[in-house]
Every structure is written in C-alpha cells, then in structure tokens.
Design a protein around this motif. Structure first.
Motif, PDB file in Angstrom:
ATOM      1  N   GLY A 230      25.151  29.644 -27.756  1.00 54.30           N
ATOM      2  CA  GLY A 230      24.700  30.944 -28.229  1.00 54.30           C
ATOM      3  C   GLY A 230      24.183  30.885 -29.650  1.00 54.30           C
ATOM      4  O   GLY A 230      23.130  31.445 -29.970  1.00 54.30           O
ATOM      5  N   ARG A 231      24.904  30.191 -30.490  1.00 55.14           N
ATOM      6  CA  ARG A 231      24.485  30.056 -31.887  1.00 55.14           C
ATOM      7  C   ARG A 231      23.174  29.283 -31.992  1.00 55.14           C
ATOM      8  O   ARG A 231      22.290  29.645 -32.765  1.00 55.14           O
ATOM      9  CB  ARG A 231      25.587  29.362 -32.677  1.00 55.14           C
ATOM     10  CG  ARG A 231      25.339  29.324 -34.144  1.00 55.14           C
ATOM     11  CD  ARG A 231      26.539  28.782 -34.875  1.00 55.14           C
ATOM     12  NE  ARG A 231      26.268  28.748 -36.293  1.00 55.14           N
ATOM     13  CZ  ARG A 231      27.029  28.156 -37.158  1.00 55.14           C
ATOM     14  NH1 ARG A 231      28.147  27.567 -36.781  1.00 55.14           N
ATOM     15  NH2 ARG A 231      26.716  28.155 -38.427  1.00 55.14           N
TER      16      ARG A 231
ATOM     17  N   ARG B 151      20.366  31.550 -30.817  1.00 58.43           N
ATOM     18  CA  ARG B 151      20.085  32.574 -31.834  1.00 58.43           C
ATOM     19  C   ARG B 151      19.228  31.968 -32.954  1.00 58.43           C
ATOM     20  O   ARG B 151      18.276  32.597 -33.431  1.00 58.43           O
ATOM     21  CB  ARG B 151      21.365  33.153 -32.406  1.00 58.43           C
ATOM     22  CG  ARG B 151      21.057  34.221 -33.439  1.00 58.43           C
ATOM     23  CD  ARG B 151      22.166  35.166 -33.735  1.00 58.43           C
ATOM     24  NE  ARG B 151      22.756  35.846 -32.624  1.00 58.43           N
ATOM     25  CZ  ARG B 151      22.227  36.870 -31.953  1.00 58.43           C
ATOM     26  NH1 ARG B 151      21.042  37.316 -32.277  1.00 58.43           N
ATOM     27  NH2 ARG B 151      22.879  37.445 -30.974  1.00 58.43           N
ATOM     28  N   HIS B 152      19.530  30.753 -33.353  1.00 58.21           N
ATOM     29  CA  HIS B 152      18.743  30.075 -34.389  1.00 58.21           C
ATOM     30  C   HIS B 152      17.298  29.889 -33.915  1.00 58.21           C
ATOM     31  O   HIS B 152      16.350  30.140 -34.677  1.00 58.21           O
ATOM     32  CB  HIS B 152      19.388  28.725 -34.725  1.00 58.21           C
ATOM     33  CG  HIS B 152      18.648  27.949 -35.754  1.00 58.21           C
ATOM     34  ND1 HIS B 152      18.578  28.327 -37.087  1.00 58.21           N
ATOM     35  CD2 HIS B 152      17.918  26.813 -35.649  1.00 58.21           C
ATOM     36  CE1 HIS B 152      17.839  27.458 -37.751  1.00 58.21           C
ATOM     37  NE2 HIS B 152      17.434  26.527 -36.896  1.00 58.21           N
TER      38      HIS B 152
ATOM     39  N   LEU C 287      15.722  31.699 -31.702  1.00 60.66           N
ATOM     40  CA  LEU C 287      15.097  33.023 -31.669  1.00 60.66           C
ATOM     41  C   LEU C 287      14.561  33.388 -33.047  1.00 60.66           C
ATOM     42  O   LEU C 287      13.442  33.889 -33.180  1.00 60.66           O
ATOM     43  CB  LEU C 287      16.096  34.080 -31.198  1.00 60.66           C
ATOM     44  CG  LEU C 287      16.522  34.032 -29.744  1.00 60.66           C
ATOM     45  CD1 LEU C 287      17.633  35.045 -29.479  1.00 60.66           C
ATOM     46  CD2 LEU C 287      15.350  34.284 -28.824  1.00 60.66           C
ATOM     47  N   GLU C 288      15.371  33.150 -34.061  1.00 58.42           N
ATOM     48  CA  GLU C 288      14.953  33.459 -35.434  1.00 58.42           C
ATOM     49  C   GLU C 288      13.745  32.615 -35.831  1.00 58.42           C
ATOM     50  O   GLU C 288      12.795  33.127 -36.429  1.00 58.42           O
ATOM     51  CB  GLU C 288      16.115  33.241 -36.393  1.00 58.42           C
ATOM     52  CG  GLU C 288      17.218  34.259 -36.224  1.00 58.42           C
ATOM     53  CD  GLU C 288      18.474  33.932 -37.018  1.00 58.42           C
ATOM     54  OE1 GLU C 288      18.455  32.991 -37.841  1.00 58.42           O
ATOM     55  OE2 GLU C 288      19.484  34.620 -36.798  1.00 58.42           O
TER      56      GLU C 288
ATOM     57  N   LYS D 148      12.971  38.147 -29.692  1.00 58.24           N
ATOM     58  CA  LYS D 148      14.121  39.037 -29.544  1.00 58.24           C
ATOM     59  C   LYS D 148      14.920  38.616 -28.321  1.00 58.24           C
ATOM     60  O   LYS D 148      14.410  37.930 -27.428  1.00 58.24           O
ATOM     61  CB  LYS D 148      13.641  40.475 -29.396  1.00 58.24           C
ATOM     62  CG  LYS D 148      12.954  40.969 -30.642  1.00 58.24           C
ATOM     63  CD  LYS D 148      12.565  42.410 -30.496  1.00 58.24           C
ATOM     64  CE  LYS D 148      12.057  42.884 -31.831  1.00 58.24           C
ATOM     65  NZ  LYS D 148      10.766  43.405 -31.867  1.00 58.24           N
ATOM     66  N   GLU D 149      16.155  39.062 -28.255  1.00 60.19           N
ATOM     67  CA  GLU D 149      17.056  38.693 -27.167  1.00 60.19           C
ATOM     68  C   GLU D 149      16.516  39.076 -25.795  1.00 60.19           C
ATOM     69  O   GLU D 149      16.764  38.390 -24.812  1.00 60.19           O
ATOM     70  CB  GLU D 149      18.439  39.313 -27.369  1.00 60.19           C
ATOM     71  CG  GLU D 149      19.218  38.741 -28.528  1.00 60.19           C
ATOM     72  CD  GLU D 149      18.896  39.378 -29.871  1.00 60.19           C
ATOM     73  OE1 GLU D 149      18.007  40.263 -29.954  1.00 60.19           O
ATOM     74  OE2 GLU D 149      19.528  38.981 -30.864  1.00 60.19           O
TER      75      GLU D 149
ATOM     76  N   SER E  86      28.716  32.028 -24.525  1.00 60.14           N
ATOM     77  CA  SER E  86      28.140  32.540 -25.778  1.00 60.14           C
ATOM     78  C   SER E  86      26.653  32.853 -25.629  1.00 60.14           C
ATOM     79  O   SER E  86      26.159  33.804 -26.237  1.00 60.14           O
ATOM     80  CB  SER E  86      28.369  31.557 -26.927  1.00 60.14           C
ATOM     81  OG  SER E  86      27.708  30.330 -26.695  1.00 60.14           O
ATOM     82  N   MET E  87      25.934  32.125 -24.798  1.00 57.15           N
ATOM     83  CA  MET E  87      24.521  32.451 -24.606  1.00 57.15           C
ATOM     84  C   MET E  87      24.353  33.603 -23.623  1.00 57.15           C
ATOM     85  O   MET E  87      23.413  34.373 -23.739  1.00 57.15           O
ATOM     86  CB  MET E  87      23.694  31.224 -24.212  1.00 57.15           C
ATOM     87  CG  MET E  87      23.956  30.647 -22.892  1.00 57.15           C
ATOM     88  SD  MET E  87      22.827  29.248 -22.619  1.00 57.15           S
ATOM     89  CE  MET E  87      23.261  28.880 -20.932  1.00 57.15           C
TER      90      MET E  87
ATOM     91  N   LEU F 212      24.124  36.859 -25.403  1.00 53.86           N
ATOM     92  CA  LEU F 212      22.930  37.122 -26.218  1.00 53.86           C
ATOM     93  C   LEU F 212      21.918  38.036 -25.555  1.00 53.86           C
ATOM     94  O   LEU F 212      21.202  38.755 -26.228  1.00 53.86           O
ATOM     95  CB  LEU F 212      22.211  35.808 -26.537  1.00 53.86           C
ATOM     96  CG  LEU F 212      22.777  34.933 -27.616  1.00 53.86           C
ATOM     97  CD1 LEU F 212      21.935  33.676 -27.742  1.00 53.86           C
ATOM     98  CD2 LEU F 212      22.848  35.658 -28.932  1.00 53.86           C
ATOM     99  N   THR F 213      21.806  37.969 -24.244  1.00 55.81           N
ATOM    100  CA  THR F 213      20.720  38.676 -23.559  1.00 55.81           C
ATOM    101  C   THR F 213      21.186  39.262 -22.235  1.00 55.81           C
ATOM    102  O   THR F 213      22.086  38.714 -21.589  1.00 55.81           O
ATOM    103  CB  THR F 213      19.528  37.713 -23.318  1.00 55.81           C
ATOM    104  OG1 THR F 213      18.484  38.435 -22.656  1.00 55.81           O
ATOM    105  CG2 THR F 213      19.914  36.497 -22.509  1.00 55.81           C
TER     106      THR F 213
END
Length: 72
Positions: A4-5, A8-9, A11-12, A17-18, A32-33, A36-37
């Motif tokens: 997930g982390r 997210r990185h 995505l940034e 966006k999610e 964790s992923m 996210l969505t």
C-alpha cells in the motif's frame, strides 16, 4: 513498508488518484493496497479474512482484466 505504501508513492509520482488504479491480490500482505482503492480485487481461493478487505472477487487476474477491458 508494504504494498500500500509503495503504491501510494507511485500514485504521487505519477499524479494519479486512488480511483484511477486497480489492485489485485490474494494474501494478507495485499490488504494495505486493498485499502487504497475501491477498485480492489481478491482471488476466489483467498482466505475470508483477506476477502473482507477487497471490493471484488475474481477467479483469475487475466480473465478479469480481459472482461474489464473488453478484450474478447
């Protein structure tokens, strides 16, 4: 750490966006992923405690992508 982390990185970095991604998983390390969505898919044979975090269930990643992308 965790998937997930890492996602997210990415995505940034990509400015996404999610709701613009899909994630597929089958084990506890994928939870964790899934969080996210809403576009989260878990394999049918996964444990119920993992399935609880995904929004969709599928038998195969390739079959699901073929269906979603209307490749047939």
């Amino acid at each position: 750490s965790g998937k997930g982390r890492a996602i997210r990185h990415l995505l940034e970095l990509k400015g996404l966006k999610e709701d613009e991604i899909m994630v597929f998983g089958d084990n506890e390390n994928d939870i964790s992923m899934f969080k996210l969505t809403d576009n989260s898919f878990v394999k049918e044979e996964s444990a119920d405690k993992v399935k609880a975090y995904a929004n969709y269930e599928c038998s195969s990643v390739s079959a699901e992508l073929t269906r979603i992308l209307d490749l047939e």
